[in-house]
Design a protein around this motif. Structure first.
Motif, PDB file in Angstrom:
ATOM      1  N   UNK A 170      -1.065  20.670  -0.439  1.00  0.00           N
ATOM      2  CA  UNK A 170      -0.672  20.483   0.951  1.00  0.00           C
ATOM      3  C   UNK A 170      -1.435  19.313   1.564  1.00  0.00           C
ATOM      4  N   UNK A 171      -2.740  19.248   1.326  1.00  0.00           N
ATOM      5  CA  UNK A 171      -3.562  18.180   1.880  1.00  0.00           C
ATOM      6  C   UNK A 171      -3.154  16.820   1.321  1.00  0.00           C
ATOM      7  N   UNK A 172      -2.857  16.766   0.029  1.00  0.00           N
ATOM      8  CA  UNK A 172      -2.411  15.514  -0.584  1.00  0.00           C
ATOM      9  C   UNK A 172      -1.100  15.053   0.053  1.00  0.00           C
ATOM     10  N   UNK A 173      -0.159  15.988   0.245  1.00  0.00           N
ATOM     11  CA  UNK A 173       1.113  15.639   0.889  1.00  0.00           C
ATOM     12  C   UNK A 173       0.886  15.089   2.295  1.00  0.00           C
ATOM     13  N   UNK A 180      -3.127   8.049   5.115  1.00  0.00           N
ATOM     14  CA  UNK A 180      -4.564   8.066   5.425  1.00  0.00           C
ATOM     15  C   UNK A 180      -5.331   8.586   4.216  1.00  0.00           C
ATOM     16  N   UNK A 181      -6.646   8.322   4.146  1.00  0.00           N
ATOM     17  CA  UNK A 181      -7.461   8.835   3.038  1.00  0.00           C
ATOM     18  C   UNK A 181      -7.632  10.351   3.114  1.00  0.00           C
ATOM     19  N   UNK A 223      -4.327  16.003 -10.516  1.00  0.00           N
ATOM     20  CA  UNK A 223      -2.914  15.632 -10.391  1.00  0.00           C
ATOM     21  C   UNK A 223      -2.621  14.840  -9.121  1.00  0.00           C
ATOM     22  N   UNK A 224      -3.642  14.367  -8.431  1.00  0.00           N
ATOM     23  CA  UNK A 224      -3.413  13.595  -7.206  1.00  0.00           C
ATOM     24  C   UNK A 224      -2.794  12.242  -7.556  1.00  0.00           C
ATOM     25  N   UNK A 226      -1.805   8.333  -7.671  1.00  0.00           N
ATOM     26  CA  UNK A 226      -2.683   7.173  -7.576  1.00  0.00           C
ATOM     27  C   UNK A 226      -2.596   6.487  -6.213  1.00  0.00           C
ATOM     28  N   UNK A 227      -1.506   6.702  -5.488  1.00  0.00           N
ATOM     29  CA  UNK A 227      -1.364   6.021  -4.199  1.00  0.00           C
ATOM     30  C   UNK A 227      -2.065   6.737  -3.058  1.00  0.00           C
ATOM     31  N   UNK A 228      -2.757   7.834  -3.346  1.00  0.00           N
ATOM     32  CA  UNK A 228      -3.531   8.548  -2.334  1.00  0.00           C
ATOM     33  C   UNK A 228      -5.009   8.242  -2.536  1.00  0.00           C
ATOM     34  N   UNK A 229      -5.630   7.686  -1.517  1.00  0.00           N
ATOM     35  CA  UNK A 229      -7.064   7.387  -1.579  1.00  0.00           C
ATOM     36  C   UNK A 229      -7.857   8.674  -1.364  1.00  0.00           C
ATOM     37  N   UNK A 230      -8.705   9.022  -2.311  1.00  0.00           N
ATOM     38  CA  UNK A 230      -9.469  10.271  -2.246  1.00  0.00           C
ATOM     39  C   UNK A 230     -10.962   9.980  -2.242  1.00  0.00           C
ATOM     40  N   UNK A 231     -11.659  10.592  -1.331  1.00  0.00           N
ATOM     41  CA  UNK A 231     -13.113  10.538  -1.277  1.00  0.00           C
ATOM     42  C   UNK A 231     -13.645  11.898  -1.707  1.00  0.00           C
ATOM     43  N   UNK A 232     -14.365  11.933  -2.813  1.00  0.00           N
ATOM     44  CA  UNK A 232     -14.891  13.179  -3.353  1.00  0.00           C
ATOM     45  C   UNK A 232     -16.284  13.440  -2.805  1.00  0.00           C
ATOM     46  N   UNK A 233     -16.514  14.659  -2.312  1.00  0.00           N
ATOM     47  CA  UNK A 233     -17.806  14.987  -1.731  1.00  0.00           C
ATOM     48  C   UNK A 233     -18.260  16.366  -2.194  1.00  0.00           C
TER      49      UNK A 233
END
Length: 290
Positions: A170-173, A180-181, A223-224, A226-233
């Motif tokens: 849901x968050x990825x969508x 947005x990131x 499975x995210x 590649x066009x979604x910018x993800x910041x891992x924390x």
């Protein structure tokens, strides 16, 4: 068929802000919205008023509430497909039932009066704990725009795989739709019996737990697109404290809620419950079937 976004309305300003948010979200997703007012007015009005005035006064008020909400949605998104309904039943039961045929349910976090505030808070928690689709609760007076939020960031709390897969999707969508990131956050803690050991051993234990948190986070994000910018924390601390703190930097915070088949009690969890009460931004609670 495109499932609608259902909005629970009651005439209050927070519920009208929920209409704004839902209208923007529906426009982005290309789905209709459904505005629902639910109340047990029939139980209290009786039939005498209906005979004397043609309609019970509460029904007149309810029809005005949904009409006002529809006008608000039209001003927000002129071409939006909108349906409305007035349901003479408890709002939490009506909205949980509506969730069976909805893409999301959207609620304000407060009601029309001091007494109604406590009731609507209860409704929000109950619906979030039983709904069959994501439930979005607008928190406080923060930004009500789904499409162009102030902070330009979505956050998701990543729990165990069995509890957060649907929330991550849901968050990825949401991040993709808004462009947005995404902040993916995994909270971790050193067990008490390890943290009180000799300092060097305690530090090694902490490192191992931090690494494990990073592995869980990476697995959840495999499975995210590649066009979604993800910041891992990965953040040390209890999730019910970490995630409300993270929410101060986000427009939307997404958390999961595990649903157990055959279990009829509240299925919200301590983390989602804490986030709904303390987050600084809009919250989405996404059910995950066990």
């Amino acid at each position: 068929m495109d499932l609608p976004i259902v909005v629970g309305v009651d005439g209050s300003e927070p519920s009208l802000r929920a209409v704004d948010w839902a209208a923007d979200e529906a426009a982005v997703r290309g789905v209709p919205i459904r505005l629902v007012y639910a109340s047990l007015w029939e139980r209290y009005e009786g039939v005498s008023l209906a005979e004397e005035f043609g309609k019970p006064s509460e029904q007149v008020m309810a029809e005005d509430v949904v009409a006002t909400a529809e006008r608000r949605a039209r001003r927000r998104q002129a071409d939006m497909k909108i349906s409305t309904d007035v349901l003479p039943e408890e709002p939490e039961y009506a909205l949980v039932r509506e969730s069976r045929t909805a893409s999301a349910v959207v609620l304000g976090s407060r009601g029309r009066s001091g007494v109604a505030e406590a009731l609507l808070g209860s409704v929000s928690v109950t619906v979030a704990g039983h709904a069959h689709c994501p439930v979005v609760v607008l928190r406080g007076s923060h930004d009500n725009q789904a499409r162009s939020g102030v902070r330009g960031r979505i956050a998701v709390g990543v729990g165990d795989d069995s509890e957060s897969a649907a929330a991550v999707r849901f968050a990825v969508d949401e991040a993709r739709l808004r462009g947005v990131p995404l902040d993916a956050v995994r909270a971790w803690r050193c067990p008490a019996h390890e943290s009180i050991e000799h300092g060097q051993l305690s530090g090694e234990a902490a490192r191992q737990h931090a690494e494990r948190a990073a592995e869980v986070l990476e697995a959840a994000l495999r499975d995210v697109p590649a066009d979604v910018e993800v910041r891992r924390r990965t953040v040390e601390g209890p999730a019910r404290q970490v995630l409300p703190a993270v929410s101060a930097e986000a427009d939307l915070l997404v958390v999961g809620a595990r649903r157990r088949e055959g279990h009829y009690g509240l299925q919200l969890g301590r983390v989602a419950h804490a986030v709904l009460h303390h987050a600084a931004c809009t919250v989405a609670v996404v059910p995950q079937r066990a």
